[in-house]
Design a protein around this motif. Structure first.
Motif, short mmCIF file in Angstrom:
data_model
loop_
_atom_site.label_atom_id
_atom_site.label_comp_id
_atom_site.label_asym_id
_atom_site.label_seq_id
_atom_site.Cartn_x
_atom_site.Cartn_y
_atom_site.Cartn_z
N HIS A 184 0.85 -1.18 0.00
CA HIS A 184 0.00 0.00 0.00
C HIS A 184 0.89 1.24 0.00
O HIS A 184 1.79 1.36 0.84
N TRP A 185 0.64 2.15 -0.93
CA TRP A 185 1.48 3.35 -1.05
C TRP A 185 1.06 4.39 -0.02
O TRP A 185 -0.07 4.88 -0.04
N ILE A 186 1.97 4.70 0.90
CA ILE A 186 1.74 5.71 1.92
C ILE A 186 2.90 6.71 1.85
O ILE A 186 3.96 6.51 2.45
N PRO A 187 2.73 7.81 1.10
CA PRO A 187 3.82 8.80 1.04
C PRO A 187 3.99 9.48 2.39
O PRO A 187 3.01 9.78 3.08
N LEU A 188 5.23 9.69 2.78
CA LEU A 188 5.50 10.37 4.04
C LEU A 188 5.31 11.87 3.85
O LEU A 188 4.81 12.33 2.83
N GLY A 189 5.69 12.66 4.83
CA GLY A 189 5.39 14.08 4.79
C GLY A 189 6.60 14.97 4.97
O GLY A 189 7.74 14.51 5.06
N CYS A 190 6.31 16.25 5.01
CA CYS A 190 7.35 17.26 5.22
C CYS A 190 6.72 18.44 5.93
O CYS A 190 5.60 18.85 5.59
N ASP A 191 7.39 18.97 6.90
CA ASP A 191 6.91 20.16 7.61
C ASP A 191 7.29 21.38 6.78
O ASP A 191 8.38 21.93 6.91
N THR A 302 13.89 4.77 0.37
CA THR A 302 12.51 4.31 0.28
C THR A 302 11.52 5.48 0.33
O THR A 302 10.34 5.29 0.10
N PHE A 303 11.98 6.66 0.65
CA PHE A 303 11.22 7.90 0.51
C PHE A 303 12.16 9.10 0.47
O PHE A 303 12.09 9.93 -0.42
N GLY A 304 13.05 9.19 1.44
CA GLY A 304 14.01 10.28 1.45
C GLY A 304 13.45 11.54 2.10
O GLY A 304 13.21 12.55 1.42
N LEU A 305 13.24 11.50 3.42
CA LEU A 305 12.72 12.67 4.12
C LEU A 305 13.62 13.88 3.93
O LEU A 305 13.15 15.00 3.72
N SER A 306 14.93 13.66 4.00
CA SER A 306 15.86 14.78 3.86
C SER A 306 15.77 15.39 2.47
O SER A 306 16.04 16.59 2.28
N ILE A 307 15.41 14.58 1.48
CA ILE A 307 15.25 15.09 0.12
C ILE A 307 14.11 16.11 0.08
O ILE A 307 14.24 17.21 -0.46
N LEU A 308 12.95 15.73 0.66
CA LEU A 308 11.80 16.63 0.67
C LEU A 308 12.08 17.88 1.49
O LEU A 308 11.65 18.98 1.14
N GLU A 309 12.79 17.72 2.61
CA GLU A 309 13.10 18.88 3.44
C GLU A 309 13.99 19.86 2.70
O GLU A 309 13.80 21.09 2.77
N SER A 310 14.95 19.34 1.97
CA SER A 310 15.82 20.18 1.16
C SER A 310 15.01 20.90 0.07
O SER A 310 15.17 22.11 -0.16
N MET A 311 14.13 20.17 -0.59
CA MET A 311 13.31 20.75 -1.65
C MET A 311 12.36 21.81 -1.08
O MET A 311 12.11 22.84 -1.71
N ALA A 312 11.81 21.54 0.10
CA ALA A 312 10.90 22.51 0.71
C ALA A 312 11.59 23.83 1.01
O ALA A 312 10.95 24.89 1.01
N CYS A 313 12.89 23.76 1.24
CA CYS A 313 13.67 24.97 1.48
C CYS A 313 14.09 25.65 0.18
O CYS A 313 14.81 26.66 0.20
N GLY A 314 13.65 25.10 -0.95
CA GLY A 314 13.94 25.72 -2.23
C GLY A 314 15.22 25.27 -2.87
O GLY A 314 15.81 26.02 -3.67
N ASN A 315 15.65 24.04 -2.57
CA ASN A 315 16.89 23.55 -3.16
C ASN A 315 16.64 22.73 -4.41
O ASN A 315 15.85 21.78 -4.40
N ALA A 316 17.31 23.08 -5.50
CA ALA A 316 17.39 22.18 -6.64
C ALA A 316 18.26 21.00 -6.23
O ALA A 316 19.05 21.10 -5.29
N ALA A 365 11.10 22.95 -6.91
CA ALA A 365 11.34 22.12 -5.73
C ALA A 365 10.37 22.47 -4.61
O ALA A 365 9.75 21.59 -3.99
N ARG A 366 10.21 23.75 -4.35
CA ARG A 366 9.31 24.18 -3.28
C ARG A 366 7.86 23.79 -3.61
O ARG A 366 7.14 23.28 -2.75
N THR A 367 7.43 24.03 -4.83
CA THR A 367 6.07 23.70 -5.24
C THR A 367 5.79 22.20 -5.06
O THR A 367 4.71 21.80 -4.58
N TYR A 368 6.76 21.39 -5.42
CA TYR A 368 6.60 19.94 -5.30
C TYR A 368 6.51 19.53 -3.83
O TYR A 368 5.64 18.73 -3.45
N ALA A 369 7.38 20.05 -2.99
CA ALA A 369 7.39 19.67 -1.57
C ALA A 369 6.09 20.04 -0.87
O ALA A 369 5.67 19.36 0.07
#
Length: 395
Positions: A184-191, A302-316, A365-369
């Motif tokens: 079952h696909w359960i995407p994690l989150g980002c603050d 398997t998801f990469g929380l740090s990836i989303l956190e980086s993207m949320a901060c506007g990182n390419a 990146a920000r829009t995606y996060a």
């Protein structure tokens, strides 16, 4: 009350993604009143911590691995049975694949046979921890054989489970191919409030740029190990400097087996810094938001929380060509995929990204996060829990 009990030997006080998952999950249920979440935390002693009507932490004395590891291991029925007898849960989640699923399944069958059993596939261990190291040491053929054995083992551990939760489409397809229980696909989150471009610290930016506004700045807050691409980055650094005509500012944060190599690089290069282990989320966000780009070099996320956190901060991003890193970069249009796992290819990818329309990729990146939130993650998960429980009860 609808009750969920979580067991996970991947929990560690200084852990990364698994720790963050459980902290966010506990925060979600702490404000609930109609659902009870019980997190069973491997610890140095046994005691109960009542956080709210919706959250209890059961600390269970467990064996600690020797050395610098902070992981503890629950494996005896006597560690599992008291918790299940005390709470009689409708849902049991097991987040680690080694021995624990079988022990939990056998105890649950006797104590709460009506409960549903779910796993969360936090680590793609047949690939990451079995195939890769075996192939690196003994060759590709033995690596493939070892992977098959590992998936056979996983099928035995999760035998009769009602499902496996997965956060990466590539991993989900791999589990289905190897005939594990339904995924079952359960995407994690980002603050996205905490991790935001607004956390940019101009003083830190100026410090890193060191008088050269065009200087490339990179933040690497990952475990210092081969899996995360530390060797690639250290090998690529002088090549990047040569191609750009200016040494990049590279900030390492964290720890791991390659810490001595990082410390050596700090001594050799004036624009490589080591910030130590950053435990403050706010400080992590400040660093993410104050650099030009991020790196997601592990092809086994398997998801990469740090990836989303980086993207949320506007990182390419520079992303690995497989796993969640590739999915995030491809789905967002916010970066460049690493074509080959070599220092030369990494240097080329970083230069390509830096010389592209970087501002647009940072915006992407920000829009995606912003599409991911922890609240949505756990609401979706709770709906899944109830759906599978009702199906089993009405079967």
């Amino acid at each position: 009350m609808f009750t969920i009990v979580d067991f996970n030997n991947f929990w560690s006080p200084s852990g990364g993604g698994v720790r963050r998952y459980h902290l966010q999950k506990m925060a979600f249920y702490e404000s609930q009143e109609e659902v009870l979440s019980v997190f069973v935390m491997p610890d140095s002693k046994t005691y109960t911590e009542q956080k709210s009507k919706g959250l209890i932490i059961e600390h269970v004395e467990a064996y600690r691995f020797p050395g610098k590891w902070e992981y503890r291991f629950m494996w005896r029925p006597s560690q599992i049975r008291p918790v299940l007898e005390k709470y009689k849960p409708q849902v049991i989640e097991v987040g680690s694949p080694y021995i624990l699923p079988t022990v939990v399944r056998h105890v649950a069958k006797k104590v709460v046979p009506e409960a549903i059993l779910l796993s969360f596939w936090h680590a793609d261990f047949p690939i990451t921890y079995v195939q890769r190291p075996v192939a690196n040491k003994f060759g590709r053929t033995l690596g493939i054989l070892a992977k098959k054995v590992a998936f056979w083992y996983a099928k035995q551990e999760f035998k009769h489970f009602d499902g496996i939760q997965v956060s990466c489409d590539e991993v989900l397809k791999r589990l289905e191919k190897n005939h594990l229980p339904k995924s079952h696909w359960i995407p994690l989150g980002c603050d996205i409030k905490m991790f935001s471009p607004e956390k940019r610290d101009e003083k830190l930016v100026l410090q890193l740029k060191a008088g050269r506004p065009e200087r490339l700045t990179i933040f690497f807050p990952h475990r210092f190990c081969e899996e995360k691409g530390i060797e690639l980055l250290l090998g690529a650094y002088p090549l990047i400097a040569e191609k750009l005509g200016c040494e990049p500012a590279l900030v390492f944060a964290g720890t791991g087996p390659y810490l001595p190599q990082v410390e050596e690089a700090v001594q050799q290069h004036s624009h490589i810094q080591y910030a130590g282990f950053i435990s403050s989320i706010d400080e992590m966000a400040r660093h993410y938001a104050s650099v030009d780009l991020g790196l997601a070099l592990s092809g086994w996320e398997t998801f990469g929380l740090s990836i989303l956190e980086s993207m949320a901060c506007g990182n390419a991003l520079i992303g690995a060509s497989t796993g969640a890193a590739a999915e995030h970069v491809q789905n967002s249009g916010a970066g460049v995929i690493l074509r080959k796992r070599t220092p030369e290819a990494l240097a080329d990818a970083i230069v390509e990204l830096y010389r592209s329309d970087l501002s647009q990729k940072k915006a992407n990146a920000r829009t995606y996060a912003e599409k991911f939130s922890w609240n949505d993650c756990f609401k979706r998960q709770l709906d899944l829990y109830k759906q599978i429980y009702n199906q089993k009860r009405n079967a």
